[in-house]
Design an enzyme around this catalytic site. Structure first.
Site: not given
Ligand code: RIB
Ligand code: CA
Length: 315
Positions: A245
């Site tokens: 992500h």
């Molecule tokens: O849903 C994924 C996100 O939420 C990423 O940024 C992870 O680190 C959490 O912050």
């Protein structure tokens, strides 16, 4: 070289992975890092960030930000990543391995550091956000003229097919939907990297072993943080790998050439026990809501992974 940049984050395994990449990217001009409560408390997020700065010998300001969302109680991802926010992975050096870093945080709160860095920069800055948007929403409230000093926001967050925290909501938007809605409606140009694209940007266990085989401490930590999370997240990619992500948002900010995006309306629902945090776009409805942002929709995974390998090999 990118515009001068601030990275706001909630380290968290993939935040740490993103910062390890940002440190080695030749064209990223990161001036400061700010932390926010999300994956873990802001104190733990800040401790993890300082430990990483020690490990990477990265001497830029780190400022702690919001310990709570704008209006809601904090919901962390402790059930997923543990209270240390790092799945038990110890950042070597003097960091989260029990002996806190001796590095001091900047005395300003995150929202003041963001504003001061933006005003002092020789051109409008980029802000890359990897956690809940509480700090940026607070910066907009405390410094209403912030938008004139910001070129763009690149935001990891949101989901349009399905959420990861509730059926409707992705974690960063779920934790602070009010902040997300405030930022989306701020007028600052933004590019949103939702789960729909970060789930395309996954890394396989075999590729993680290739990273481990690079045999540097940052590469080892990158691989170990993501490998430990595989069993809990593999279902998002049908078992193919671990979604990257936050690294994807950072890579988009550095080089959008292997991505596609479209300009559209993007909003965040703040009501409802199951819809709060749901991000909404308007492709072709009769409402014809005016575009206010950009949705990053696809990534060339082969390019993405090759870039990651190339960057990590520089350590
Ligand atoms: O849903 C994924 C996100 O939420 C990423 O940024 C992870 O680190 C959490 O912050
Ligand atoms: Ca994050």
């Amino acid at each position: 070289m990118t515009a001068p940049m601030v990275i706001d984050c909630d380290p968290g395994p993939d935040d740490i992975a993103a910062l390890i990449l940002a440190r080695q990217m030749r064209n990223m001009n990161v001036l400061a890092v700010t932390t926010v409560a999300g994956n873990c408390t802001v104190d733990v997020a800040t401790r993890n960030t300082l430990a990483l700065m020690d490990l990477l010998d990265w001497n830029i300001p780190v400022a702690a930000g919001a310990s709570q969302p704008l209006t809601r109680p904090l919901r962390t991802a402790g059930d997923l990543f543990g209270d240390d926010g790092l799945l038990g992975v110890e950042l070597s050096g003097t960091g989260a391995s029990g002996t806190p870093s001796t590095r001091a945080t900047d005395p300003r709160p995150a929202w003041d550091l963001v504003y001061d860095v933006a005003r002092a920069a020789h051109q409008p800055i980029d802000i890359v956000t990897l956690g809940p948007l509480t700090n940026i929403a607070t910066a907009l409230a405390v410094h209403p003229d912030l938008p004139q000093y910001v070129e763009r926001l690149v935001i990891m967050g949101g989901a349009f097919l399905a959420g990861n925290t509730t059926p409707a909501a992705e974690f960063n938007a779920f934790v602070d939907p009010e902040a997300a809605e405030r930022v989306f409606s701020s007028g600052i140009p933004f590019w949103l990297c939702p789960l729909d694209v970060t789930h395309q940007g996954y890394i396989t266990l075999r590729e993680l072993q290739e990273v481990m085989d690079l045999e540097s401490e940052p590469a080892r930590i990158f691989a170990e943080l993501l490998r430990r999370g595989y069993e809990d997240v593999k279902h998002y990619t049908g078992g193919l790998g671990v979604p990257l992500h936050d690294p994807l948002a950072v890579m988009y900010a550095a080089d959008p050439s292997a991505f596609s995006s479209s300009e559209c309306f993007i909003g965040c629902e703040t009501q409802g026990s199951i819809t709060a945090g749901m991000t909404i776009t308007d492709r072709y409805s009769d409402a014809q809501l005016q575009p206010n942002g950009h949705l990053v929709e696809t990534v060339d995974r082969t390019w993405f992974i090759a870039m990651i390998m190339d960057i990590l090999a520089r350590y």
